[in-house]
Design a protein around this motif. Sequence first.
Motif, PDB file in Angstrom:
ATOM      1  N   UNK A  43       0.842  -1.192   0.000  1.00 50.39           N
ATOM      2  CA  UNK A  43       0.000   0.000   0.000  1.00 50.39           C
ATOM      3  C   UNK A  43       0.879   1.244   0.000  1.00 50.39           C
ATOM      4  N   UNK A  44       0.273   2.353  -0.327  1.00 45.55           N
ATOM      5  CA  UNK A  44       1.012   3.602  -0.493  1.00 45.55           C
ATOM      6  C   UNK A  44       0.851   4.506   0.718  1.00 45.55           C
ATOM      7  N   UNK A  45       1.963   5.112   1.150  1.00 47.80           N
ATOM      8  CA  UNK A  45       1.887   6.207   2.121  1.00 47.80           C
ATOM      9  C   UNK A  45       1.613   7.467   1.306  1.00 47.80           C
ATOM     10  N   UNK A  46       0.391   7.941   1.371  1.00 50.86           N
ATOM     11  CA  UNK A  46      -0.078   8.892   0.357  1.00 50.86           C
ATOM     12  C   UNK A  46       0.121  10.363   0.702  1.00 50.86           C
ATOM     13  N   UNK A  82       4.542  11.460   8.058  1.00 53.53           N
ATOM     14  CA  UNK A  82       4.236  10.586   6.939  1.00 53.53           C
ATOM     15  C   UNK A  82       2.916   9.888   7.251  1.00 53.53           C
ATOM     16  N   UNK A  83       1.979   9.983   6.319  1.00 51.90           N
ATOM     17  CA  UNK A  83       0.647   9.404   6.533  1.00 51.90           C
ATOM     18  C   UNK A  83       0.507   8.118   5.718  1.00 51.90           C
ATOM     19  N   UNK A  84       0.162   7.038   6.405  1.00 47.60           N
ATOM     20  CA  UNK A  84       0.068   5.720   5.777  1.00 47.60           C
ATOM     21  C   UNK A  84      -1.183   4.993   6.274  1.00 47.60           C
ATOM     22  N   UNK A 131      -5.492   4.918  -0.752  1.00 53.05           N
ATOM     23  CA  UNK A 131      -4.664   6.085  -1.039  1.00 53.05           C
ATOM     24  C   UNK A 131      -5.448   7.378  -1.144  1.00 53.05           C
ATOM     25  N   UNK A 132      -6.700   7.380  -0.696  1.00 55.92           N
ATOM     26  CA  UNK A 132      -7.550   8.564  -0.819  1.00 55.92           C
ATOM     27  C   UNK A 132      -7.656   9.365   0.475  1.00 55.92           C
TER      28      UNK A 132
END
Length: 293
Positions: free
Chosen positions: A142-145, A153-155, A160-161
């Motif tokens: 998954x992406x830390x977007x 850092x937001x994960x 990813x929205x």
Amino acid sequence: MASSKDRQRKLARAKFDRQQARRAERERRRRRVSAAVGTTLAVLLIAAGGAWIGGAFDDDEAATDTSALDQCLWTPLGVESNADLKEVGTPPTKDLPESGTEAMTITTDKGAPIVVDIDVASSPCAAASFSYLAGKQFFDNTECHELTTEGALRCGDPSGTGQGGPTYTYYDENPPAAPEPAPSASAAAATVLYPKGTVAVLGNPKGVNGSQFLIFHKDFATADPQYSILGKVSSGLDTLATIAKIPTVENSAGDKVKPKDKITIQTLTVGTAATGTAPSAAASAAPSTGAQS
């Protein structure tokens, strides 16, 4: 020979004396009964107190009910109301670790793994949730977007929205204490509530948490404790510093917080951090397949 009046006075005096004697005897009997009752009550109270201390009046059924209470309650969400949610069931509600720490290892494509010491004692339900989701490979690939303006850092959102997560939520357990009122707003805002390396769960709305989390790569000072703390980074700060240098571009909402270079969590695992700590929730109980109300 005594007159009739003298005789009447003597009879009246004798009657009065007999009445007084009867009254005195009744009073003595009353005192003896009161003393006996008082002594009996004292003995009974002492005995009852000892029995209470010994647990004689404990309600076994109530104790059983207390031990059967859920440690964590998971509020269900429906994918029909939010297509960005991912159905993975819910974590266990009983027999969860409540002490010690657990190691959460985040392996990204940007360097050495980031290892987080989860504070199980302060955030047992959040720890149980992350352990459960990690066991479901929820975070893998998954992406830390976001690289937020707060310095984190937001994960944790597979979509990813910023709107995604599991189909359940739970409430804050360990927000930092708000600073004492200060003479000025600027002085209050100078309090660092989230030091560098802090890992916190992110609620949407505030206080209603799922899978999203923040890793602070610098101190965040605020007067408003918005996030519940999950733990802190014990190794991998160099990797976090490298990630923090990635430029940001505008996301779909027009906020300049999206990393220009994609940041991918390859794997996220949760395991025991130290000898003698309890096993993870995923290992200690079978996964639940239905949401808890």
